[in-house]
Design a protein around this motif. Structure first.
Motif, PDB file in Angstrom:
ATOM      1  N   THR A 180       0.809  -1.225   0.000  1.00  0.00           N
ATOM      2  CA  THR A 180       0.000   0.000   0.000  1.00  0.00           C
ATOM      3  C   THR A 180       0.840   1.272   0.000  1.00  0.00           C
ATOM      4  N   ARG A 199      -2.155   4.224   5.663  1.00  0.00           N
ATOM      5  CA  ARG A 199      -2.105   3.142   4.683  1.00  0.00           C
ATOM      6  C   ARG A 199      -1.802   1.791   5.327  1.00  0.00           C
ATOM      7  N   ASN A 210      -1.991  -1.781   6.447  1.00  0.00           N
ATOM      8  CA  ASN A 210      -2.754  -2.836   5.784  1.00  0.00           C
ATOM      9  C   ASN A 210      -2.664  -4.185   6.465  1.00  0.00           C
ATOM     10  N   LYS A 213       2.860   2.284   2.575  1.00  0.00           N
ATOM     11  CA  LYS A 213       2.801   2.933   3.891  1.00  0.00           C
ATOM     12  C   LYS A 213       4.179   3.399   4.360  1.00  0.00           C
TER      13      LYS A 213
END
Length: 326
Positions: free
Chosen positions: A108, A130, A132, A110
């Protein structure tokens, strides 16, 4: 408007001279180096001698980082280095901690390694919104893996990195246990590696969380934390080296995992392989200078340059940090 950027920005190539040491400091550095040069030396609780990767890690600069962090106490520096050698083996830094292991944490975006500040410190973006996954162990492993990649992208003469943390968009707070685990690793095994922690959009509850963990943060580290900075106006980054989203730069970076991830892995692998070859040619021993085995190794090869072609060039006037004190 600039075109979108999808790949890591290649590191600057300029080098900087190491700071001069006093006679006393030189003697201390030599004492620590001599301790680990002993051919019979093995990390605590192990009969296995130092691997090449460990000898390379025990560079001249590494020894100085631990001496500075230990207030120039030789015995303390040696103990801390031994503790980190043991931890790196047990944590699997050289084998278990692979790109494949942590990739599920990366999909993602992050954590993103992108750009360099005006002193050529690499920038590591942390974007908690973000998040996940829920597996704390692998989350910490991913952070350590990304720290290692930051080190891979440090040019000669640079020893520390910037964290750019944005808590906007309903960011999820890390658990207290996870935060303490990361802090312990950073402070125990990555001393002298943080240049700045730049933090945006801290909500009320998270501000309380920071106050909760502050007692566990080294006072010197606390001084490096800047809340809601204006990174361009403050002269920390040039516009082309910082994201336009949230941070106000003109680097229109868009995270595409299938483009970014293999390029980052490949770039870091190419650099470390070339450095290792140079280190071996220099004698392959404890105490060699990072600044010397990094100099003269180009940052792109014909195979890799094509992958990096769409990334903007580094700022030509980037100034390297010659010495990174505590």
């Amino acid at each position: 408007m600039s075109e979108n950027v999808y790949l890591p920005i290649p590191p600057p190539t300029r080098a900087s001279a190491l700071p001069e040491l006093t006679k006393s400091q030189t003697k201390m550095q030599q004492e620590v180096q001599h301790h680990f040069e002993d051919p019979t030396y093995a990390p605590a609780d192990s009969e296995k001698a130092l691997m090449d990767a460990e000898k390379m890690w025990l560079s001249y600069e590494c020894i100085l980082r631990y001496l500075r962090a230990s207030k120039w106490n030789v015995d303390t520096a040696i103990q801390r280095l031994e503790d980190t050698l043991k931890w790196r083996r047990e944590y699997g830094v050289y084998d278990t901690l692979t790109a494949d292991l942590v990739e599920p944490e990366a999909v993602t975006g992050k954590q993103i390694l992108l750009g360099f500040d005006t002193k050529s410190h690499p920038g590591l973006y942390l974007i908690p919104s973000r998040q996940n996954t829920t597996e704390a162990t692998r989350q910490v492993q991913f952070t350590v893996w990304m720290l290692e990649r930051c080190i891979d992208l440090m040019p000669p003469g640079v020893e520390s990195l910037d964290l750019l943390i944005n808590y906007a968009d309903k960011a999820k707070n890390p658990s207290f246990g996870t935060a303490r685990a990361v802090l312990n690793i950073l402070q125990s095994h990555y001393p002298e590696r943080l240049a700045l922690a730049l933090i945006l959009n801290v909500p009320f509850l998270l501000n309380a969380f920071f106050k909760l963990i502050t007692p566990f943060v080294d006072p010197i580290t606390r001084e490096k934390m800047k809340f809601n900075p204006r990174v361009i106006e403050d002269g920390i980054f040039t516009p082309d080296m910082v994201m336009s989203q949230w941070w106000g730069g003109n680097c229109n970076f868009e995270y595409d995992h299938d483009k970014y991830w293999p390029a980052l892995v490949s770039l870091c692998k190419e650099r470390t392989e070339r450095w290792t070859t140079t280190w071996q040619k220099m004698g392959g021993k404890v105490g060699l200078k990072e600044s010397e085995y990094k100099i003269g190794t180009p940052d792109t090869t014909p195979d890799l340059s094509e992958k990096l072609a769409s990334a903007p060039a580094p700022a030509p006037d980037a100034i390297l940090d010659p010495a990174l004190s505590t």
